[in-house]
Design a protein around this motif. Sequence first.
Motif, short mmCIF file in Angstrom:
data_model
loop_
_atom_site.label_atom_id
_atom_site.label_comp_id
_atom_site.label_asym_id
_atom_site.label_seq_id
_atom_site.Cartn_x
_atom_site.Cartn_y
_atom_site.Cartn_z
N THR A 291 65.36 70.80 14.94
CA THR A 291 64.84 71.06 13.60
C THR A 291 63.57 70.30 13.30
N ALA A 292 63.23 69.29 14.12
CA ALA A 292 61.98 68.55 13.92
C ALA A 292 60.80 69.44 14.29
N MET A 293 59.66 69.14 13.69
CA MET A 293 58.43 69.89 13.96
C MET A 293 57.44 69.02 14.73
N SER A 294 56.60 69.66 15.51
CA SER A 294 55.50 68.97 16.18
C SER A 294 54.33 68.82 15.23
N VAL A 360 60.37 65.10 10.80
CA VAL A 360 61.04 65.90 9.77
C VAL A 360 60.47 65.48 8.43
N ILE A 361 60.38 66.43 7.50
CA ILE A 361 59.95 66.12 6.14
C ILE A 361 61.14 65.52 5.41
N THR A 362 60.95 64.35 4.83
CA THR A 362 62.05 63.66 4.18
C THR A 362 62.00 63.73 2.66
N GLY A 363 60.91 64.22 2.10
CA GLY A 363 60.86 64.34 0.64
C GLY A 363 59.45 64.15 0.10
N ARG A 364 59.41 63.60 -1.09
CA ARG A 364 58.14 63.36 -1.78
C ARG A 364 58.05 61.88 -2.12
N THR A 365 56.85 61.42 -2.35
CA THR A 365 56.65 60.02 -2.70
C THR A 365 57.13 59.72 -4.11
#
Length: 502
Positions: A291-294, A360-365
């Motif tokens: 599921t991770a992206m390059s 992986v995208i973990t969210g927003r700041t």
Amino acid sequence: MIRTQLIRPVFTHRLHQLDRYALEAEAIQMQVLRRLVRLAADTEWGREHGFQNIHTYEDFAASSPVNTYEELKDHIDSMRHGAANVLWPGRVRWYAKSSGTTNDKSKFIPVSRQGLRDTHFAGGRDAVVWYLRNHPESRIFDGRALILGGSHAPNYNLSDSLVGDLSAILIENINPLVNLLRVPKKETALLADFEIKRDRIAREAINRDVTNLSGVPSWMLSVLNRVLEISGKSDISEVWPNLEVFFHGGVAFTPYRQQYQRLITSPNMHYMETYNASEGFFGLQDDPADTAMSLMLDYGVFYEFIPMSEFDSAQPTVVPLWGVEKGKNYAMLISTSSGLWRYQIGDTVRFTSVAPYKFVITGRTKSFINAFGEELIVDNAEQGLAEACRQTGAQVAEYTAAPVFMDAEGHCRHQWVVEFSQAPADVDLFARVLDTTLQQVNSDYEAKRYKDITLQPLELIVARPGVFTDWLRSRGKLGGQHKVPRLSNQRTIIEEVLALNA
């Protein structure tokens, strides 16, 4: 199969360049930085920040400040009024409208011609490159691509400048040859009224041999439901038997996965995540099993990162890509070929690998809700609540909000749990004013709420007195500087509060 076989070599020659990512990341990124600095050296920004004297990453970091949209806003507004050579060489004609900041309803992200070519279109190309590598049996080009787009409008009434959704900008500038392989027609794709657009897209595509989809999961789901309504079928695979892939991005796909699997039952259906934003195209899921992206390293984007553990400090550490550590959470900074310099995009990422760099995208700041592309931030919520209190005489003690994800009919909403110190005389009016004000202060929320097509009116639940205190106590966070999280993209917190409120 014949058309795909003929077109495949156009994409597969790129694979050896992508393979360099694993071993030459630092060299590739430094090449990008030097090119960006060289091209922008004679711009207003480049002269102000001594780009002519930059030779190393350390020079660049010392000469240029870290920026938010507010720091670049005056420069961007000057560009929107026609000024040339401000943040990027020449005049920038296109501006991608994105959700707002504390001070503005919308942001206007410059999209240069070079940025279109070396970042946004490069991402679309490489999505196909990796998809074809992973699926050699693909017949993707033997049919049509159903690509969703937004709309655009004149920019300050300048005859040759437009502002709008990034997807509309891409469709307006796409290679004419691509139009031979896509639906709907351009005029339909750029319609502003989504209710009309959705119906026309469905009717134009329903009798085509659609093999691939591209778009935001929430919007695409609405179109697919309309296709089923018109066709009378119960499965998209009955309408498009050769459909094989959905290239999706914009919001997390997890909440939608089961609904897509219900609508599309073909065992030959695949899903590929993309990380594309108004500011650039940054990542691709190159391995279906991961599921991770390059991270895309050789586009017109130079990356830097701030450890989230230091994000709120006065002088946080900033590291280039080769300084990140696996497993840590970072806020991402970008410098781009559209003139964004050391720009805080607002997203947070965690690297799962550093050879190659995968994340992986973990969210927003900041606290936010972005389940459907609405990008609702706490400042929006505070403005909405203040206006609802003003109009109803209420006083809010505590609150939290989270999304309710799409049901079988494609309906979704935001759910608010509010504890009042003084309850409104009319709770329904409070909810309506809150919903209306959110639309007024956030253009993305307004777009998603349009005619209740996808995002329904928010749901307001009045909490019993003390429920949030009980929640903090249950988490061992009563007292001190602990606070109730205001907005969450997941339902964990709100479900815990609701359980205590029962």
